[in-house]
Design a protein around this motif. Sequence first.
Motif: not given
Ligand SMILES: [Fe+2]
Length: 300
Positions: A57-59, A90-95, A154-156, A181-183
């Motif tokens: 999903v992040e990717l 930010q999101e692409i790095q999460h992925g 989910a991350y929590n 970073q998500e909030p």
């Molecule tokens: Fe993310």
Amino acid sequence: MATVPRQHITHQKIAEHVQRLGELYPPIPLDSVDRTIKRPWLVARKFGHVIDYLARVELEVDRNVLELLVLLPEADETNKTFYADVWQPQEIQHGLILDRLQQDLGRTAADPHLDVSFGIKILGALAHLKPIQDIAKLMYFLTGASTERQAVIAYNKINRGMQRLGETAISETIITPIKQQEPGHFAFYQMSATAMIQDKVLKPWQLFLTRVMREKSYNLVGTNKMKQYKADMGGVMADLGLDNDLEGYAREVGRVENRLLWAHKHGMEFPPYILKALKESVELYRERLARGLTVAEEFG
Ligand SMILES: [Fe+2]
Ligand SMILES: [Fe+2]
């Protein structure tokens, strides 16, 4: 509840929020991650599926950016700065980080779904008309608020799980930095949607149409309207223990749009289509389990 907050959200406030996010949270570098995994087999058993799902999903952020360009041809500077300078990097790095983690756990690399759907293209064609553009914009903000809220939850949950397993490196150098970073993303979408309602950008017929379209098109994060991904998402909820209280989860995920779109339905705690989507995902997952099929056997 069910009222628009009294505090007025100005465009200035949203622009400052975006600027602050960019300054506070640079994209997480891949080499900042400590790749120590104490018990890879156990992490894979407990969280392998969840990490696979989130990595994909992040990717898919790159497709989200394409969708956004289709949907919002007239995005203003704040929106452009948000998606181009803050959110996408930010999101692409999460992925990338989660994708490497899943491979460190011995699982296959993510296969993100990068085609813009036909429905989005149609809406995009119509979005050149100003009244439709405003509807598309509100839909986009509501989708963002709902999906980012799901990411926060989910991350929590994952972080607590990793801490319980004693996987300190994963918790401290992967999940904690991502979850910080998500909030900020959630807040951006929430503020943007709220501002549109407060400023009465949409006429009653446009709001009506937005409600109808949310009902028809609501999707949980990353399901892309596909049965396989819906069942996968059911598995994510089961692995994170979210399937025990679907109403509570619907309340969390649907709070923003319940307040902004459905305030006239007094006493309603969440839009019913959200609970329906949650139930559908969990049911598809349970059906898959009952058939004893792996994803590869079912769809491969
Ligand atoms: Fe993310
Ligand atoms: Fe996010």
